[in-house]
Design an enzyme around this catalytic site. Structure first.
Site, PDB file in Angstrom:
ATOM      1  N   GLY A  11       0.819  -1.213   0.000  1.00  0.00           N
ATOM      2  CA  GLY A  11       0.000   0.000   0.000  1.00  0.00           C
ATOM      3  C   GLY A  11       0.847   1.255   0.000  1.00  0.00           C
ATOM      4  O   GLY A  11       0.456   2.284   0.569  1.00  0.00           O
ATOM      5  N   GLY A  17       0.996   4.467   3.629  1.00  0.00           N
ATOM      6  CA  GLY A  17       2.075   3.747   2.963  1.00  0.00           C
ATOM      7  C   GLY A  17       3.073   4.686   2.303  1.00  0.00           C
ATOM      8  O   GLY A  17       4.291   4.440   2.336  1.00  0.00           O
ATOM      9  N   SER A 108      -6.867   0.275  13.003  1.00  0.00           N
ATOM     10  CA  SER A 108      -7.465   1.603  13.112  1.00  0.00           C
ATOM     11  C   SER A 108      -8.096   1.747  14.493  1.00  0.00           C
ATOM     12  O   SER A 108      -8.476   0.754  15.120  1.00  0.00           O
ATOM     13  CB  SER A 108      -8.524   1.726  12.022  1.00  0.00           C
ATOM     14  OG  SER A 108      -9.469   2.672  12.388  1.00  0.00           O
ATOM     15  N   CYS A 110     -10.915   2.556  15.197  1.00  0.00           N
ATOM     16  CA  CYS A 110     -12.333   2.168  15.227  1.00  0.00           C
ATOM     17  C   CYS A 110     -12.533   0.735  15.733  1.00  0.00           C
ATOM     18  O   CYS A 110     -13.656   0.287  15.891  1.00  0.00           O
ATOM     19  CB  CYS A 110     -12.995   2.352  13.869  1.00  0.00           C
ATOM     20  SG  CYS A 110     -12.325   1.262  12.631  1.00  0.00           S
ATOM     21  N   PRO A 164      -3.371   3.232  14.437  1.00  0.00           N
ATOM     22  CA  PRO A 164      -3.237   4.689  14.334  1.00  0.00           C
ATOM     23  C   PRO A 164      -4.577   5.379  14.556  1.00  0.00           C
ATOM     24  O   PRO A 164      -5.633   4.825  14.251  1.00  0.00           O
ATOM     25  CB  PRO A 164      -2.781   4.921  12.889  1.00  0.00           C
ATOM     26  CG  PRO A 164      -2.586   3.583  12.272  1.00  0.00           C
ATOM     27  CD  PRO A 164      -3.326   2.595  13.112  1.00  0.00           C
ATOM     28  N   THR A 165      -4.493   6.583  15.060  1.00  0.00           N
ATOM     29  CA  THR A 165      -5.678   7.429  15.126  1.00  0.00           C
ATOM     30  C   THR A 165      -5.951   7.992  13.727  1.00  0.00           C
ATOM     31  O   THR A 165      -5.298   7.590  12.762  1.00  0.00           O
ATOM     32  CB  THR A 165      -5.436   8.561  16.153  1.00  0.00           C
ATOM     33  OG1 THR A 165      -6.660   9.227  16.367  1.00  0.00           O
ATOM     34  CG2 THR A 165      -4.375   9.554  15.660  1.00  0.00           C
ATOM     35  N   LEU A 167      -5.632   9.816  10.446  1.00  0.00           N
ATOM     36  CA  LEU A 167      -4.423  10.328   9.800  1.00  0.00           C
ATOM     37  C   LEU A 167      -4.768  11.428   8.808  1.00  0.00           C
ATOM     38  O   LEU A 167      -5.879  11.457   8.265  1.00  0.00           O
ATOM     39  CB  LEU A 167      -3.736   9.206   9.028  1.00  0.00           C
ATOM     40  CG  LEU A 167      -3.334   7.975   9.832  1.00  0.00           C
ATOM     41  CD1 LEU A 167      -2.800   6.896   8.904  1.00  0.00           C
ATOM     42  CD2 LEU A 167      -2.293   8.358  10.883  1.00  0.00           C
ATOM     43  N   ARG A 210     -12.211  14.512  18.126  1.00  0.00           N
ATOM     44  CA  ARG A 210     -11.353  13.617  17.355  1.00  0.00           C
ATOM     45  C   ARG A 210      -9.883  13.992  17.533  1.00  0.00           C
ATOM     46  O   ARG A 210      -9.545  15.148  17.785  1.00  0.00           O
ATOM     47  CB  ARG A 210     -11.696  13.695  15.855  1.00  0.00           C
ATOM     48  CG  ARG A 210     -13.053  13.113  15.480  1.00  0.00           C
ATOM     49  CD  ARG A 210     -13.087  11.608  15.601  1.00  0.00           C
ATOM     50  NE  ARG A 210     -14.378  11.056  15.239  1.00  0.00           N
ATOM     51  CZ  ARG A 210     -15.421  10.907  16.060  1.00  0.00           C
ATOM     52  NH1 ARG A 210     -15.313  11.292  17.323  1.00  0.00           N
ATOM     53  NH2 ARG A 210     -16.540  10.376  15.641  1.00  0.00           N
ATOM     54  N   ASP A 280     -22.846  11.653  13.037  1.00  0.00           N
ATOM     55  CA  ASP A 280     -21.736  12.178  13.835  1.00  0.00           C
ATOM     56  C   ASP A 280     -20.667  11.110  14.112  1.00  0.00           C
ATOM     57  O   ASP A 280     -19.503  11.417  14.304  1.00  0.00           O
ATOM     58  CB  ASP A 280     -22.263  12.653  15.199  1.00  0.00           C
ATOM     59  CG  ASP A 280     -22.412  14.162  15.257  1.00  0.00           C
ATOM     60  OD1 ASP A 280     -21.933  14.852  14.331  1.00  0.00           O
ATOM     61  OD2 ASP A 280     -23.028  14.640  16.224  1.00  0.00           O
TER      62      ASP A 280
HETATM   63  N1  LIG Z   1      -6.417   7.274   6.899  1.00  0.00           N
HETATM   64  C1  LIG Z   1      -6.649   7.200   8.185  1.00  0.00           C
HETATM   65  O1  LIG Z   1      -7.128   8.135   8.815  1.00  0.00           O
HETATM   66  C2  LIG Z   1      -6.302   5.950   8.945  1.00  0.00           C
HETATM   67  C3  LIG Z   1      -6.516   5.952  10.311  1.00  0.00           C
HETATM   68  C4  LIG Z   1      -6.213   4.832  11.037  1.00  0.00           C
HETATM   69  C5  LIG Z   1      -5.695   3.730  10.411  1.00  0.00           C
HETATM   70  N2  LIG Z   1      -5.485   3.746   9.080  1.00  0.00           N
HETATM   71  C6  LIG Z   1      -4.989   2.506   8.496  1.00  0.00           C
HETATM   72  O2  LIG Z   1      -3.847   2.719   7.710  1.00  0.00           O
HETATM   73  C7  LIG Z   1      -3.868   1.825   6.609  1.00  0.00           C
HETATM   74  C8  LIG Z   1      -3.702   2.613   5.329  1.00  0.00           C
HETATM   75  O3  LIG Z   1      -4.696   3.610   5.271  1.00  0.00           O
HETATM   76  P1  LIG Z   1      -4.575   4.840   4.273  1.00  0.00           P
HETATM   77  O4  LIG Z   1      -5.328   5.945   4.855  1.00  0.00           O
HETATM   78  O5  LIG Z   1      -3.154   5.021   3.887  1.00  0.00           O
HETATM   79  O6  LIG Z   1      -5.406   4.304   3.037  1.00  0.00           O
HETATM   80  P2  LIG Z   1      -5.269   4.694   1.491  1.00  0.00           P
HETATM   81  O7  LIG Z   1      -4.687   6.037   1.338  1.00  0.00           O
HETATM   82  O8  LIG Z   1      -6.576   4.377   0.870  1.00  0.00           O
HETATM   83  O9  LIG Z   1      -4.182   3.649   0.983  1.00  0.00           O
HETATM   84  C9  LIG Z   1      -4.455   2.295   0.898  1.00  0.00           C
HETATM   85  C10 LIG Z   1      -3.518   1.709  -0.112  1.00  0.00           C
HETATM   86  O10 LIG Z   1      -3.850   0.319  -0.250  1.00  0.00           O
HETATM   87  C11 LIG Z   1      -3.931   0.011  -1.624  1.00  0.00           C
HETATM   88  N3  LIG Z   1      -4.843  -1.107  -1.838  1.00  0.00           N
HETATM   89  C12 LIG Z   1      -6.163  -1.170  -1.560  1.00  0.00           C
HETATM   90  N4  LIG Z   1      -6.663  -2.362  -1.920  1.00  0.00           N
HETATM   91  C13 LIG Z   1      -5.606  -3.062  -2.446  1.00  0.00           C
HETATM   92  C14 LIG Z   1      -5.477  -4.346  -3.007  1.00  0.00           C
HETATM   93  N5  LIG Z   1      -6.533  -5.173  -3.102  1.00  0.00           N
HETATM   94  N6  LIG Z   1      -4.267  -4.733  -3.457  1.00  0.00           N
HETATM   95  C15 LIG Z   1      -3.204  -3.897  -3.382  1.00  0.00           C
HETATM   96  N7  LIG Z   1      -3.260  -2.677  -2.857  1.00  0.00           N
HETATM   97  C16 LIG Z   1      -4.452  -2.267  -2.396  1.00  0.00           C
HETATM   98  C17 LIG Z   1      -4.468   1.275  -2.268  1.00  0.00           C
HETATM   99  O11 LIG Z   1      -4.215   1.271  -3.638  1.00  0.00           O
HETATM  100  P3  LIG Z   1      -5.294   1.945  -4.641  1.00  0.00           P
HETATM  101  O12 LIG Z   1      -5.524   3.332  -4.100  1.00  0.00           O
HETATM  102  O13 LIG Z   1      -4.632   1.903  -5.956  1.00  0.00           O
HETATM  103  O14 LIG Z   1      -6.517   1.091  -4.525  1.00  0.00           O
HETATM  104  C18 LIG Z   1      -3.674   2.333  -1.508  1.00  0.00           C
HETATM  105  O15 LIG Z   1      -2.396   2.492  -2.059  1.00  0.00           O
HETATM  106  C19 LIG Z   1      -5.187   1.072   6.673  1.00  0.00           C
HETATM  107  O16 LIG Z   1      -4.978  -0.175   7.269  1.00  0.00           O
HETATM  108  C20 LIG Z   1      -6.026   1.905   7.581  1.00  0.00           C
HETATM  109  O17 LIG Z   1      -6.924   1.129   8.335  1.00  0.00           O
HETATM  110  C21 LIG Z   1      -5.768   4.836   8.321  1.00  0.00           C
END
Ligand SMILES: NC(=O)c1ccc[n+]([C@@H]2O[C@H](COP(=O)([O-])OP(=O)(O)OC[C@H]3O[C@@H](n4cnc5c(N)ncnc54)[C@H](OP(=O)(O)O)[C@@H]3O)[C@@H](O)[C@H]2O)c1
Length: 329
Positions: A11, A17, A108, A110, A164-165, A167, A210, A280
């Site tokens: 990712g 990532g 996450s 959640c 993570p909280t 992001l 939040r 909410d």
């Molecule tokens: N964002 C937040 O606020 C937050 C908070 C807490 C925890 N997290 C955790 O952090 C992690 C990453 O979140 P993020 O916010 O960075 O998400 P993101 O920006 O949507 O990135 C997710 C990445 O995973 C890739 N992906 C999705 N499905 C895939 C698949 N089937 N095969 C290969 N790659 C795939 C996506 O590629 P494509 O875009 O090309 O599909 C994207 O590069 C997650 O586990 C999430 O639960 C995020």
């Protein structure tokens, strides 16, 4: 992790990532294994196994997931639970089959019960009902934690789950349907500013509290965990407790305060109009970060500074979105 270790950042194009990739590259890790979603679909078990057999990663940071905001989670729960279960099951099992030394699974906040005491401690996992809007996603993540724990217990692997909280940071998504609250507010604020609006609409009541973490700080925390000395790292894998570590800034604010802060960073003033007909979510979500603080890590980026850095990195993209919207109206 050695500077020449083979490290798979799953990712690496996403918000978390890409920050992890940047952080590793900045620190001189030169052997990163990177595949886009199009090159390697992690829901495809055969493809994942083939990748691990060919590339033999030694360390894995699992930041690939199907991720979305409150609306996307609420309208596509089946996609959220299926895709996340598939991705994490394939990757975690491939790590075991391939003898990966350490793996960090990103979950996450959640995963914690909707009405758990605040701040949320790691031990509150599975102590009460979840928030309904993202239950499917949360349950997939809980299954991922349980998988890490089970593999550690049964096979002696060293898999850790980081929670993570919320992001934010460079590379965030700004579409109003799929994005999280902070980038959505940033976009609305810019729209309001460019259009010279006197008001800006904010979903919900503005009262939920939040916590937010800059994505480069998350990356720093993940690398810190992956580089802990063996005795400290192994201490986190005590088989009696889930191998969990919260990652957050340790402070929260209301959605109203967040909207006001974004307006200040954008140097714009307007009245906020709240729409209480919109969901909410959980009333408060603040992580207890004492465990990771004890491990020698603390968030560094102030929220106003992180918002400014995010805005600077996204300004051209955001202005293009807003302008294209104007021309289609
Ligand atoms: N964002 C937040 O606020 C937050 C908070 C807490 C925890 N997290 C955790 O952090 C992690 C990453 O979140 P993020 O916010 O960075 O998400 P993101 O920006 O949507 O990135 C997710 C990445 O995973 C890739 N992906 C999705 N499905 C895939 C698949 N089937 N095969 C290969 N790659 C795939 C996506 O590629 P494509 O875009 O090309 O599909 C994207 O590069 C997650 O586990 C999430 O639960 C995020």
């Amino acid at each position: 992790m050695e500077k020449n270790s083979r490290i798979f950042v799953a990712g690496h194009g996403g918000l978390a990532g890409s920050a992890i990739r940047r952080g590793l590259q900045r620190r001189g890790y030169e052997n990163l294994l990177l595949r886009t979603h199009a090159e390697l679909d992690l829901t495809d078990q055969g493809a994942v196994r083939g990748f691990f057999e060919n590339e033999k990663p030694e360390y894995v940071l699992l930041a690939a997931a199907k991720v979305g905001g409150i609306l996307a989670n609420d309208t596509s729960p089946a996609d959220f639970i299926r895709e996340n279960l598939e991705i994490q099951t394939n990757v975690i099992d491939a790590c075991y089959q391939g003898g990966v030394k350490r793996m960090l699974f990103l979950g996450s906040s959640c995963i914690y019960p909707k009405l758990a005491p605040q701040p949320l401690k790691e031990e509150y996992l599975l102590t009460g009902p979840l928030e309904s809007t993202n239950r499917a996603y949360a349950l997939a993540k809980i299954a991922g934690i349980e998988m890490c724990w089970s593999y550690n217990r049964q096979f002696g692997t060293k898999y850790l789950a980081a929670m993570p909280t919320n992001l934010y940071g460079p590379g965030d998504r700004f579409d109003l349907q799929g994005s999280h609250v902070l980038p959505a507010l940033m976009r609305k604020a810019l729209e309001a500013k460019l259009a010279g609006q006197r008001t800006m609409e904010v979903w919900g009541t503005g009262t939920p509290r939040r916590e937010f973490l800059f994505s480069d700080d998350l990356a720093d925390a993940c690398i810190h965990l992956m580089c802990l000395p063996d005795d400290v790292y192994d201490g986190l894998l005590n088989y009696d407790d889930a191998p969990l570590v919260n990652i957050g800034s340790g402070t929260d604010l209301t959605i109203r305060e967040l909207a006001e802060l974004i307006l200040r960073v954008l140097d714009f003033d307007c009245e906020l109009r709240f729409d209480p007909s919109r969901l909410d979510g959980t009333p408060r979500k603040l992580l207890d970060v004492s465990r990771i603080n004890r491990l020698g890590w603390k968030a560094r980026t102030e929220l106003a500074e992180g918002i400014r850095l995010t805005y600077d990195s996204a300004r051209a993209e955001l202005e293009a979105i807003v302008n294209s919207q104007k021309t289609t109206q």
